[in-house]
Design an enzyme around this catalytic site. Sequence first.
Site: not given
Ligand code: ZN
Length: 132
Positions: A44, A46, A55, A57, A89, A92
Amino acid sequence: MSTIDETLLNEARKAQKNAYAPYSNFHVGAALVTDEGKIYSGCNVENTSYGLTICAERNAIFKMIADSGKHTISRILIIGDTDEFLPPCGACRQVIVEFSDENTVITMCNRSGQMKHHLMKEVLPFAFFLGN
Ligand SMILES: [Zn+2]
């Protein structure tokens, strides 16, 4: 644990160490293997605006596309700093399904590397997909 799961776990953990997560302090790693056996990993990343965060993935999937174009994901593994088995999530899941088939496996890990395996169609039933 199968050899490919062990390899994906190691690659995901390596990527997880590079996570840029100064806001959530939640470090995530992901690794996938394509139908051709190529492996890509991501972490990830940010951003101070939060909404621009990506993210692990999707980072791994976008690396796959940038490196070698569209492939089908055979397996994708996700690991985070949690005792829970970390699922992808919703955003994703929608991106994973774009590069999945009926056999694509999602492997959710906890911090100690224990795994739960699910088919993508179980993780995102009734997925939105126009096809191509
Ligand atoms: Zn995600």
